[in-house]
Design a protein around this motif. Structure first.
Motif, PDB file in Angstrom:
ATOM      1  N   MET A 136      88.285 161.159  30.300  1.00 46.76           N
ATOM      2  CA  MET A 136      88.002 161.580  28.925  1.00 46.76           C
ATOM      3  C   MET A 136      86.503 161.441  28.689  1.00 46.76           C
ATOM      4  SD  MET A 136      90.941 159.122  27.360  1.00 46.76           S
ATOM      5  CE  MET A 136      90.544 159.345  25.636  1.00 46.76           C
ATOM      6  N   GLY A 137      85.860 162.562  28.368  1.00 49.41           N
ATOM      7  CA  GLY A 137      84.414 162.525  28.153  1.00 49.41           C
ATOM      8  C   GLY A 137      83.714 163.096  29.369  1.00 49.41           C
ATOM      9  N   LEU A 138      83.075 164.243  29.210  1.00 53.17           N
ATOM     10  CA  LEU A 138      82.434 164.908  30.349  1.00 53.17           C
ATOM     11  C   LEU A 138      80.928 165.016  30.154  1.00 53.17           C
ATOM     12  CD1 LEU A 138      85.110 167.664  31.096  1.00 53.17           C
ATOM     13  CD2 LEU A 138      84.780 165.440  32.196  1.00 53.17           C
ATOM     14  N   GLY A 139      80.345 163.951  29.631  1.00 53.30           N
ATOM     15  CA  GLY A 139      78.884 163.881  29.538  1.00 53.30           C
ATOM     16  C   GLY A 139      78.328 163.415  30.877  1.00 53.30           C
ATOM     17  N   VAL A 140      77.126 162.879  30.829  1.00 51.24           N
ATOM     18  CA  VAL A 140      76.448 162.505  32.073  1.00 51.24           C
ATOM     19  C   VAL A 140      77.248 161.430  32.826  1.00 51.24           C
ATOM     20  CG1 VAL A 140      74.897 160.892  30.868  1.00 51.24           C
ATOM     21  CG2 VAL A 140      74.198 161.846  33.025  1.00 51.24           C
ATOM     22  N   LEU A 141      77.900 160.526  32.101  1.00 51.97           N
ATOM     23  CA  LEU A 141      78.667 159.472  32.776  1.00 51.97           C
ATOM     24  C   LEU A 141      79.973 160.025  33.343  1.00 51.97           C
ATOM     25  CD1 LEU A 141      78.178 156.483  30.274  1.00 51.97           C
ATOM     26  CD2 LEU A 141      76.819 157.049  32.275  1.00 51.97           C
ATOM     27  N   GLY A 142      80.703 160.764  32.513  1.00 54.36           N
ATOM     28  CA  GLY A 142      81.999 161.304  32.953  1.00 54.36           C
ATOM     29  C   GLY A 142      81.843 162.215  34.161  1.00 54.36           C
ATOM     30  N   GLN A 143      80.812 163.034  34.139  1.00 55.63           N
ATOM     31  CA  GLN A 143      80.624 163.966  35.264  1.00 55.63           C
ATOM     32  C   GLN A 143      80.268 163.219  36.542  1.00 55.63           C
ATOM     33  OE1 GLN A 143      78.673 167.636  34.763  1.00 55.63           O
ATOM     34  NE2 GLN A 143      79.228 167.848  32.618  1.00 55.63           N
ATOM     35  N   ARG A 144      79.479 162.148  36.401  1.00 51.58           N
ATOM     36  CA  ARG A 144      79.089 161.379  37.598  1.00 51.58           C
ATOM     37  C   ARG A 144      80.311 160.637  38.159  1.00 51.58           C
ATOM     38  NH1 ARG A 144      78.274 159.846  41.605  1.00 51.58           N
ATOM     39  NH2 ARG A 144      76.483 158.886  42.640  1.00 51.58           N
ATOM     40  N   LYS A 164      84.035 172.526  28.972  1.00 53.06           N
ATOM     41  CA  LYS A 164      83.034 172.301  30.037  1.00 53.06           C
ATOM     42  C   LYS A 164      83.642 172.784  31.340  1.00 53.06           C
ATOM     43  CE  LYS A 164      79.931 169.291  28.014  1.00 53.06           C
ATOM     44  NZ  LYS A 164      80.262 167.954  27.546  1.00 53.06           N
ATOM     45  N   HIS A 165      82.792 173.295  32.227  1.00 52.30           N
ATOM     46  CA  HIS A 165      83.303 173.699  33.538  1.00 52.30           C
ATOM     47  C   HIS A 165      82.747 172.736  34.581  1.00 52.30           C
ATOM     48  CE1 HIS A 165      84.508 176.078  36.929  1.00 52.30           C
ATOM     49  NE2 HIS A 165      83.272 175.967  37.396  1.00 52.30           N
ATOM     50  N   MET A 166      83.604 172.313  35.492  1.00 52.46           N
ATOM     51  CA  MET A 166      83.133 171.465  36.591  1.00 52.46           C
ATOM     52  C   MET A 166      83.879 171.850  37.839  1.00 52.46           C
ATOM     53  SD  MET A 166      82.718 167.353  36.308  1.00 52.46           S
ATOM     54  CE  MET A 166      82.121 166.824  37.917  1.00 52.46           C
ATOM     55  N   GLU A 167      83.146 172.199  38.880  1.00 54.40           N
ATOM     56  CA  GLU A 167      83.745 172.609  40.153  1.00 54.40           C
ATOM     57  C   GLU A 167      84.715 171.530  40.650  1.00 54.40           C
ATOM     58  OE1 GLU A 167      82.568 175.668  41.022  1.00 54.40           O
ATOM     59  OE2 GLU A 167      84.183 175.635  42.527  1.00 54.40           O
ATOM     60  N   GLY A 168      85.925 171.940  41.006  1.00 57.10           N
ATOM     61  CA  GLY A 168      86.873 170.987  41.601  1.00 57.10           C
ATOM     62  C   GLY A 168      87.579 170.102  40.589  1.00 57.10           C
ATOM     63  N   VAL A 169      87.357 170.357  39.308  1.00 54.39           N
ATOM     64  CA  VAL A 169      87.997 169.535  38.266  1.00 54.39           C
ATOM     65  C   VAL A 169      88.714 170.477  37.306  1.00 54.39           C
ATOM     66  CG1 VAL A 169      87.598 167.911  36.364  1.00 54.39           C
ATOM     67  CG2 VAL A 169      86.144 167.809  38.405  1.00 54.39           C
ATOM     68  N   GLN A 170      89.976 170.148  36.992  1.00 50.33           N
ATOM     69  CA  GLN A 170      90.689 170.958  36.002  1.00 50.33           C
ATOM     70  C   GLN A 170      90.267 170.452  34.623  1.00 50.33           C
ATOM     71  OE1 GLN A 170      94.915 170.732  36.468  1.00 50.33           O
ATOM     72  NE2 GLN A 170      95.273 172.457  35.065  1.00 50.33           N
ATOM     73  N   THR A 171      89.640 171.304  33.847  1.00 55.56           N
ATOM     74  CA  THR A 171      89.101 170.816  32.573  1.00 55.56           C
ATOM     75  C   THR A 171      89.920 171.305  31.382  1.00 55.56           C
ATOM     76  OG1 THR A 171      87.499 172.621  32.582  1.00 55.56           O
ATOM     77  CG2 THR A 171      86.727 170.488  33.372  1.00 55.56           C
TER      78      THR A 171
END
Ligand code: GLV
Length: 309
Positions: A136-144, A164-171
């Motif tokens: 939960m939370g896809l800011g700089v911490l969540g993405q890392r 938000k889109h992130m390769e390899g992650v279902q968002t």
């Protein structure tokens, strides 16, 4: 140029010394009531008086990633507020969450208990597909954190306020996809900012939507979690455990039932520590840029008080 510093949780001397080194011409001082008008203030959980007495700051720096404590106060109108933007916290968060997910998935608590009891007992591997991790939370911490977990091939999911889109992650995004996100997650990692919308978001209704045998990792704020609801869901075994790093009251009071629940593991708000050197160099760079005429909006970590982070 005048810089004020106020953080009662740490030894200010090395911070003041580093600021004086970075800005030899500046007057750098610990905040005292009645301090003269400054250009910049670096603060953690300041008193309202500091903000009231400093209406003409060029910027206010929060010495932490979360700004919930600051946004509870009345801010000087029009003063840009910056939060720490990674500053060495993201990698710490990634290592903390990775160890927690692996500890859960590999049943290392049970393995350790076996070892302590002198039992040699191997455990059946769990299919990885049955351990989707939802962040939960896809800011700089969540993405890392998600990038760290990608190394271990867990099915990954992420939920955020806006898409938000992130390769390899279902968002998933927003209230519309909240239930769908929960329903496919077994491990739930909370990295949301604390705002009026997210307070108490980890409650009986949300946590009971997770896959059975779920595990909670809360590394954001204690007020995201309804404590009694977590205990009830451990009692009915929908959740099998939790790792909590943050609490409604810190230090966690000695009489709090979390201390006596062996399925809850506790760490003392230590998942991502504020690092002096990284934090200062980030704030110093922003002050230098502002002095040179940069627009606050062009610098990372600018807080949007109307959004809450
Ligand atoms: C720690 O909790 C932070 O907000 O940086």
């Amino acid at each position: 140029m005048r810089i004020l510093f106020h953080d009662l949780t740490l030894d200010p001397e090395p911070w003041l010394a580093a600021l004086r080194l970075a800005f030899p011409q500046a007057d750098v001082a610990l905040w005292q009531p009645g301090a003269p008008q400054a250009d910049y203030a670096l603060v953690w959980a300041p008193p309202q008086q500091l903000l009231d007495e400093q209406p003409r700051l060029k910027a206010l720096f929060n010495i932490a990633a979360g700004v919930d404590a600051l946004l509870k106060l009345r801010l000087p109108a029009g003063v840009p507020v910056f939060r720490l933007d990674d500053a060495g916290m993201a990698v710490q968060m990634a290592e903390y969450v990775a160890q927690a997910v692996i500890r859960f998935y590999r049943e290392l608590d049970a393995v350790q208990a076996d070892a302590q009891a002198g039992r040699w007992q191997q455990r059946q591997p769990q299919p990885r597909a049955q351990c989707p991790v939802g962040v939960m939370g896809l800011g700089v911490l969540g993405q890392r954190v998600l990038r760290g977990l990608q190394a271990f091939d867990f099915p990954l999911r992420g939920w955020s306020r806006t898409p938000k889109h992130m390769e390899g992650v279902q968002t998933f995004a927003g209230p519309e996809q909240w239930h769908e996100f929960l329903a496919g997650s077994r491990v739930l990692v909370n990295l949301l900012p604390l705002t009026p919308e997210t307070e108490n978001i980890l409650n009986r209704s949300s946590l009971s939507r997770l896959l059975p045998g779920a595990y909670l990792i809360n590394v954001a704020r204690g007020r995201h979690l309804v404590d009694e609801d977590l205990l009830a869901l451990l009692d009915n075994r929908h959740l099998v455990g939790a790792l909590l790093d943050v609490f409604r009251q810190e230090p966690l009071p000695a009489e709090h039932p979390f201390w006596r629940e062996p399925r809850i593991r506790i760490t003392p708000h230590t998942s991502a520590r504020t690092l002096q050197q990284e934090s200062l160099s980030q704030m110093v760079a922003k002050m230098a840029a502002l002095q040179a005429g940069a627009k606050p909006e062009s610098l990372g970590g600018l807080v949007r008080p109307q959004v809450g982070y």
